[in-house]
Design an enzyme around this catalytic site. Structure first.
Site, short mmCIF file in Angstrom:
data_model
loop_
_atom_site.label_atom_id
_atom_site.label_comp_id
_atom_site.label_asym_id
_atom_site.label_seq_id
_atom_site.Cartn_x
_atom_site.Cartn_y
_atom_site.Cartn_z
N ILE A 48 39.17 37.28 14.42
CA ILE A 48 38.19 37.26 14.86
C ILE A 48 37.78 36.64 16.14
O ILE A 48 38.83 35.74 16.00
CB ILE A 48 37.52 36.86 14.00
CG1 ILE A 48 36.08 36.25 13.63
CG2 ILE A 48 38.13 35.19 13.39
CD1 ILE A 48 34.99 35.13 12.47
N SER A 49 37.17 37.23 16.70
CA SER A 49 37.07 36.91 18.30
C SER A 49 36.28 34.97 17.92
O SER A 49 36.17 34.92 17.53
CB SER A 49 36.29 38.20 19.05
OG SER A 49 36.36 39.75 18.21
N GLN A 50 36.83 34.92 19.66
CA GLN A 50 36.09 33.57 20.27
C GLN A 50 35.14 34.26 20.19
O GLN A 50 34.30 34.77 20.46
CB GLN A 50 36.80 33.36 21.27
CG GLN A 50 35.93 32.35 21.67
CD GLN A 50 36.72 32.16 23.12
OE1 GLN A 50 37.87 32.90 24.08
NE2 GLN A 50 36.07 31.01 23.94
#
Ligand code: SAH
Length: 216
Positions: A48-50
């Protein structure tokens, strides 16, 4: 989650961030870290991206209610939920205008379950996102949350006039460049937004040079 980023000034985006519970989109064992501004593993070697990068990319899409948006790389579904919030219209299911494609059936299924439980109803597909979603095109906005080596031609073709596409483009396991690509009178208008590090967009389609538009 703290969202006091100086680069992010879009109030609707910040409101959407406040609405979507990131902890619901990460594995239960990592929930305690969901409020940190870091990427987290979600299984299948994906992340899950930043949150800051998610915010930056989403702000560049300039989404308005009712606009049609395509996401490549559903992953956890967190970004998908933000897209549902930003395109929501009164009297319509949230997500009616949102299309998202994921390669891994297991991730797509998990994302579908969480999104449904939170009353988001985007259109989800398991497949190769580089081919886009021709029957739902044209799109006002397209976001790639995995990095291809080039701009996949089908996605450029499925971007509507005046549309915005945001994508990390570059090599595997190195920094990629975050590109904003706009379609203005049928032409590409490009803007670089700095280095980022994403998981690769894996697609046999891009082995064909005719399908791969060089950017930068
Ligand atoms: N938006 C996601 C980010 C997930 S990481 C989130 O907020 O959680 C990127 C995702 O892109 C991964 O789930 C990966 O499986 C997916 N992906 C990689 N190549 C793809 C392809 N060709 N088509 C569709 N999805 C792809």
């Amino acid at each position: 989650m703290a969202t006091d980023w100086s680069e992010i000034h879009d109030r609707r985006l910040l409101a959407a961030f406040a609405q979507v519970p990131r902890e619901q989109f990460v594995p239960p064992s990592l929930r305690q870290y969901a409020g940190q501004d870091e990427p987290l593993p979600i299984g299948e070697g994906q992340t899950i991206s930043q949150p800051f990068v998610v915010a930056l990319m989403t702000q560049l899409l300039r989404l308005q209610p009712g606009q049609r948006v395509l996401e490549i790389g559903t992953g956890s579904g967190f970004q998908t939920a933000l897209l549902c919030e930003l395109t929501a219209q009164p009297q319509q299911p949230r997500g009616a205008q949102v299309y998202s494609i994921e390669r891994f059936p297991g991730l797509a299924q998990q994302a579908a379950t969480v999104l449904e439980a939170l009353d988001y109803h985007p259109h989800l597909l398991v497949g190769d996102g580089a081919a886009g979603w021709p029957t739902a095109a044209p799109f006002d906005a397209i976001i790639l949350t995995a990095a291809p080596p080039c701009l996949p031609r089908p996605l450029w073709q499925q971007l509507g006039e005046g549309g915005r596409l945001i994508a990390p483009i570059g090599p595997v396991d190195e920094d990629q460049m975050l590109w904003l690509v706009e379609k203005r009178r049928g032409q590409r208008w490009l803007q670089a937004h700095g280095p980022v590090r994403f998981v690769p967009l894996l697609s046999p389609l891009l082995a064909d040079p005719a399908m791969c538009i060089k950017v930068g």
